[in-house]
Design an enzyme around this catalytic site. Structure first.
Site, short mmCIF file in Angstrom:
data_model
loop_
_atom_site.label_atom_id
_atom_site.label_comp_id
_atom_site.label_asym_id
_atom_site.label_seq_id
_atom_site.Cartn_x
_atom_site.Cartn_y
_atom_site.Cartn_z
N VAL A 6 0.87 -1.19 0.00
CA VAL A 6 0.00 0.00 0.00
C VAL A 6 0.90 1.23 0.00
O VAL A 6 1.77 1.36 0.88
CB VAL A 6 -0.90 0.03 1.26
CG1 VAL A 6 -1.83 1.25 1.23
CG2 VAL A 6 -1.73 -1.26 1.37
N ASP A 48 9.02 6.63 -1.71
CA ASP A 48 8.56 7.91 -2.24
C ASP A 48 8.15 7.59 -3.68
O ASP A 48 9.00 7.21 -4.49
CB ASP A 48 9.68 8.95 -2.20
CG ASP A 48 9.21 10.31 -2.71
OD1 ASP A 48 8.38 10.35 -3.65
OD2 ASP A 48 9.68 11.33 -2.19
N ASN A 75 -2.38 4.39 -3.35
CA ASN A 75 -3.15 5.29 -2.50
C ASN A 75 -2.53 6.68 -2.37
O ASN A 75 -3.24 7.66 -2.24
CB ASN A 75 -3.29 4.63 -1.11
CG ASN A 75 -3.74 5.61 -0.06
OD1 ASN A 75 -4.93 5.91 0.06
ND2 ASN A 75 -2.80 6.14 0.70
N TYR A 152 -6.24 18.59 -8.92
CA TYR A 152 -6.57 17.34 -8.22
C TYR A 152 -7.62 16.54 -8.99
O TYR A 152 -7.43 15.34 -9.24
CB TYR A 152 -7.08 17.66 -6.81
CG TYR A 152 -7.46 16.43 -6.01
CD1 TYR A 152 -6.48 15.59 -5.48
CD2 TYR A 152 -8.80 16.11 -5.77
CE1 TYR A 152 -6.82 14.46 -4.76
CE2 TYR A 152 -9.14 14.98 -5.03
CZ TYR A 152 -8.15 14.16 -4.53
OH TYR A 152 -8.49 13.04 -3.82
N LYS A 156 -7.04 12.86 -11.05
CA LYS A 156 -7.77 11.62 -10.77
C LYS A 156 -8.53 11.14 -12.02
O LYS A 156 -8.73 9.93 -12.19
CB LYS A 156 -8.72 11.81 -9.58
CG LYS A 156 -8.00 12.07 -8.26
CD LYS A 156 -7.16 10.88 -7.80
CE LYS A 156 -6.58 11.10 -6.41
NZ LYS A 156 -5.79 9.95 -5.93
N THR A 187 -9.57 13.55 6.69
CA THR A 187 -8.12 13.28 6.69
C THR A 187 -7.38 14.60 6.46
O THR A 187 -8.02 15.64 6.22
CB THR A 187 -7.73 12.31 5.55
OG1 THR A 187 -8.05 12.95 4.31
CG2 THR A 187 -8.46 10.97 5.65
N1 LIG Z 1 -9.95 11.96 2.09
C1 LIG Z 1 -10.91 11.93 1.19
O1 LIG Z 1 -12.05 12.39 1.41
C2 LIG Z 1 -10.67 11.32 -0.16
C3 LIG Z 1 -11.73 11.31 -1.07
C4 LIG Z 1 -11.53 10.73 -2.32
C5 LIG Z 1 -10.31 10.17 -2.62
N2 LIG Z 1 -9.30 10.18 -1.72
C6 LIG Z 1 -8.02 9.56 -2.11
O2 LIG Z 1 -7.64 8.61 -1.12
C7 LIG Z 1 -6.22 8.56 -1.03
C8 LIG Z 1 -5.79 8.79 0.40
O3 LIG Z 1 -6.21 10.08 0.78
P1 LIG Z 1 -6.07 10.63 2.26
O4 LIG Z 1 -7.25 11.49 2.49
O5 LIG Z 1 -5.78 9.52 3.20
O6 LIG Z 1 -4.77 11.57 2.13
P2 LIG Z 1 -3.73 12.10 3.21
O7 LIG Z 1 -4.23 11.90 4.59
O8 LIG Z 1 -3.35 13.47 2.76
O9 LIG Z 1 -2.48 11.12 3.00
C9 LIG Z 1 -1.78 11.15 1.81
C10 LIG Z 1 -0.77 10.04 1.82
O10 LIG Z 1 -0.03 10.12 0.60
C11 LIG Z 1 1.35 10.04 0.93
N3 LIG Z 1 2.21 10.73 -0.03
C12 LIG Z 1 2.15 12.00 -0.46
N4 LIG Z 1 3.16 12.24 -1.31
C13 LIG Z 1 3.87 11.08 -1.41
C14 LIG Z 1 5.02 10.70 -2.12
N5 LIG Z 1 5.67 11.54 -2.92
N6 LIG Z 1 5.45 9.43 -1.99
C15 LIG Z 1 4.81 8.56 -1.18
N7 LIG Z 1 3.73 8.87 -0.46
C16 LIG Z 1 3.27 10.12 -0.59
C17 LIG Z 1 1.46 10.67 2.31
O11 LIG Z 1 2.67 10.24 2.90
P3 LIG Z 1 3.48 11.16 3.97
O12 LIG Z 1 2.84 10.89 5.30
O13 LIG Z 1 4.87 10.65 3.85
O14 LIG Z 1 3.34 12.59 3.53
C18 LIG Z 1 0.21 10.12 2.97
O15 LIG Z 1 0.45 8.84 3.48
C19 LIG Z 1 -5.69 9.59 -2.01
O16 LIG Z 1 -5.41 8.96 -3.24
C20 LIG Z 1 -6.86 10.54 -2.17
O17 LIG Z 1 -6.83 11.24 -3.38
C21 LIG Z 1 -9.44 10.75 -0.50
#
Ligand SMILES: NC(=O)c1ccc[n+]([C@@H]2O[C@H](COP(=O)([O-])OP(=O)(O)OC[C@H]3O[C@@H](n4cnc5c(N)ncnc54)[C@H](OP(=O)(O)O)[C@@H]3O)[C@@H](O)[C@H]2O)c1
Length: 229
Positions: A6, A48, A75, A152, A156, A187
């Site tokens: 993941v 990364d 993810n 964004y 997607k 989040t």
């Molecule tokens: N939250 C929502 O409502 C929502 C809705 C629709 C879709 N999504 C999708 O669900 C997924 C997770 O979202 P989330 O809300 O959990 O986001 P989040 O809390 O902002 O977490 C983002 C994650 O991505 C990692 N990341 C960012 N840049 C990276 C890089 N260069 N290399 C490796 N890891 C990296 C971060 O790691 P670090 O901790 O190292 O920064 C973190 O673990 C995303 O694809 C998002 O677009 C979320």
């Protein structure tokens, strides 16, 4: 035992996906940029997603021990233009967002395809959003009317297109590739505006990660069912 990876597993929905897959008895590699952030019960692997050499190294680590990968959850993502109107979005907003959320997915997927092929029943889950739906945006429906991020949302949409292209390409290797929308979760990405918990958002990804061989491929769905492209 199934082997899973993941990306972005240190926080948010990715952390919950990793935790839930481990709870199901999988060996889960938590792709993290800080090893101390991997959830309990998982194995941290430095990843990364923007760094091809690092992704190749992660593949080598998994390959040397297991020779295959059964589940890849793409993810990790960033939203480089949160709160920015489409008219104010710049090329830099696009580059920052696409670097992780599009190019990063290809970098990691490309590195893992040989291991997924070796599985014979690989599953790829791409974390997308209903905001990616060109159909819902065109109809100005629901959330798509409110959340109008140029970088964004379009990143997607690109990820959705990649999902279908990979699904078609990899079907002969028994690999199912699907895109899922976790719903609006509280989040860091959303500034904790979402109404759902990260654990609830993770559930649909876990379902697609654990499909049996007759499951769908090349789909775009949420917990409520199919979403329009
Ligand atoms: N939250 C929502 O409502 C929502 C809705 C629709 C879709 N999504 C999708 O669900 C997924 C997770 O979202 P989330 O809300 O959990 O986001 P989040 O809390 O902002 O977490 C983002 C994650 O991505 C990692 N990341 C960012 N840049 C990276 C890089 N260069 N290399 C490796 N890891 C990296 C971060 O790691 P670090 O901790 O190292 O920064 C973190 O673990 C995303 O694809 C998002 O677009 C979320």
């Amino acid at each position: 035992m199934k082997i899973a990876l993941v990306t972005g597993a240190g926080r948010g929905i990715g952390r919950e996906i990793a935790r839930q897959l481990a709870e199901q008895g999988m060996t889960v590699f938590a792709g993290v940029r800080d090893e101390s952030h991997a959830p309990e019960g998982t194995r941290p692997v430095l990843l990364d997603v923007t760094d091809a050499a690092v992704a190749a190294n992660a593949a080598k680590t998994i390959g040397e021990e297991f020779g295959r990968l059964d589940v890849l959850v793409n993810n990790a993502a960033v939203c480089g233009d949160f709160g920015v109107s489409p008219a104010d979005a710049t090329g830099e907003h696009m580059r920052t967002t696409y670097e992780v959320s599009v190019f990063g997915v290809v970098t990691v997927t490309h590195a893992m395809i040989p291991l997924l092929r070796a599985s014979g029943e690989g599953r790829i889950v791409n974390m997308t959003t209903r905001l990616a739906s060109v159909a819902l945006t065109s109809a100005r429906e629901g959330l798509n009317a409110e959340w109008r991020m140029l970088a964004y949302n379009s990143a997607k949409s690109a990820l959705n297109a990649l999902t279908v292209l990979y699904a078609n390409e990899l079907s002969e290797s028994g690999i199912l590739v699907n895109a899922v929308d976790p719903g609006h979760c509280a989040t860091d990405l959303t500034g904790h505006t979402g109404t759902r918990m990260a654990a609830e958002g993770a559930a649909v990804a876990v379902r697609m990660a654990t499909l049996t061989g007759d499951g769908p491929t090349g789909t775009f769905s949420s917990e409520e069912g199919q979403l329009p492209w």
